[in-house]
Motif scaffolding. Sequence first.
Motif, PDB file in Angstrom:
ATOM      1  N   ARG A  76      -5.362 -20.714  11.150  1.00 24.52           N
ATOM      2  CA  ARG A  76      -6.463 -21.361  10.417  1.00 24.52           C
ATOM      3  C   ARG A  76      -6.193 -21.400   8.917  1.00 24.52           C
ATOM      4  O   ARG A  76      -6.569 -22.354   8.239  1.00 24.52           O
ATOM      5  CB  ARG A  76      -7.797 -20.660  10.696  1.00 24.52           C
ATOM      6  CG  ARG A  76      -8.321 -20.765  12.120  1.00 24.52           C
ATOM      7  CD  ARG A  76      -8.545 -22.194  12.628  1.00 24.52           C
ATOM      8  NE  ARG A  76      -9.451 -22.995  11.854  1.00 24.52           N
ATOM      9  CZ  ARG A  76     -10.769 -23.093  12.023  1.00 24.52           C
ATOM     10  NH1 ARG A  76     -11.362 -22.389  12.952  1.00 24.52           N
ATOM     11  NH2 ARG A  76     -11.488 -23.890  11.270  1.00 24.52           N
TER      12      ARG A  76
ATOM     13  N   HIS B  55      -6.465 -19.438  15.253  1.00 16.79           N
ATOM     14  CA  HIS B  55      -5.658 -20.653  15.295  1.00 16.79           C
ATOM     15  C   HIS B  55      -6.527 -21.858  15.637  1.00 16.79           C
ATOM     16  O   HIS B  55      -7.639 -21.712  16.134  1.00 16.79           O
ATOM     17  CB  HIS B  55      -4.572 -20.544  16.377  1.00 16.79           C
ATOM     18  CG  HIS B  55      -3.391 -19.736  15.991  1.00 16.79           C
ATOM     19  ND1 HIS B  55      -3.433 -18.375  15.872  1.00 16.79           N
ATOM     20  CD2 HIS B  55      -2.107 -20.106  15.717  1.00 16.79           C
ATOM     21  CE1 HIS B  55      -2.219 -17.921  15.538  1.00 16.79           C
ATOM     22  NE2 HIS B  55      -1.404 -18.955  15.436  1.00 16.79           N
TER      23      HIS B  55
ATOM     24  N   MET C 282      -3.703 -28.744  16.549  1.00 12.37           N
ATOM     25  CA  MET C 282      -3.703 -29.922  15.695  1.00 12.37           C
ATOM     26  C   MET C 282      -2.728 -30.955  16.266  1.00 12.37           C
ATOM     27  O   MET C 282      -1.768 -30.600  16.954  1.00 12.37           O
ATOM     28  CB  MET C 282      -3.329 -29.554  14.252  1.00 12.37           C
ATOM     29  CG  MET C 282      -4.313 -28.582  13.616  1.00 12.37           C
ATOM     30  SD  MET C 282      -3.997 -28.277  11.864  1.00 12.37           S
ATOM     31  CE  MET C 282      -4.818 -29.722  11.153  1.00 12.37           C
TER      32      MET C 282
ATOM     33  N   GLU D 257      -4.302 -24.525   8.140  1.00 10.99           N
ATOM     34  CA  GLU D 257      -4.892 -25.802   8.565  1.00 10.99           C
ATOM     35  C   GLU D 257      -4.896 -26.843   7.437  1.00 10.99           C
ATOM     36  O   GLU D 257      -4.519 -28.000   7.676  1.00 10.99           O
ATOM     37  CB  GLU D 257      -6.300 -25.572   9.105  1.00 10.99           C
ATOM     38  CG  GLU D 257      -6.935 -26.800   9.695  1.00 10.99           C
ATOM     39  CD  GLU D 257      -8.313 -26.523  10.299  1.00 10.99           C
ATOM     40  OE1 GLU D 257      -8.969 -27.509  10.675  1.00 10.99           O
ATOM     41  OE2 GLU D 257      -8.742 -25.349  10.376  1.00 10.99           O
TER      42      GLU D 257
ATOM     43  N   ALA E  22      -7.336 -31.690  13.488  1.00  5.55           N
ATOM     44  CA  ALA E  22      -7.744 -30.594  14.365  1.00  5.55           C
ATOM     45  C   ALA E  22      -8.342 -31.172  15.641  1.00  5.55           C
ATOM     46  O   ALA E  22      -9.096 -32.153  15.595  1.00  5.55           O
ATOM     47  CB  ALA E  22      -8.752 -29.698  13.663  1.00  5.55           C
TER      48      ALA E  22
END
Length: 144
Positions: free
Chosen positions: A111, A136, A139, A114, A124
């Motif tokens: 994360r 996590h 993606m 991201e 995502a």
Amino acid sequence: MTYIEIGEWPLMQTAAQAVRTAVFVHEQGIAPEDEWDSDDATALHAVLFDGQGQPVGNARLLQPNATTAKVGRMAVLQTERGKGYGTRLLQALIRCARERAYKEVRLSAQRSAEPFYAAHGFKAIGEPFDEVGIPHIEMQLSLV
């Protein structure tokens, strides 16, 4: 001058293991038995080397099916972050996926990473999940 080498596990193992051990095992505290898996044997590995030939970044590309490639184990040594090395590794593997005519690239992003992947066009999908004690998110980047 830095450079990236791309190859199969027997050629890239020593360099890739050095980076992944430093980042995932020592820095992030992931157990070694969780870091090493059978996917290494079938993945394409990209390692970024510094001007002295020392590995400073790593990522791998898996081919789970005929239309999807999967980036994983992306890591840059803590002392080398902020220099664009992650971008170069990611772009190299996306280029490999395009050359192999994959329709999409997926990855399981920590994360905290991201925003990095989002800046490169990844979106995502699904709900956040825990992997080895680290949050996590899946993606996806469309290549078509």
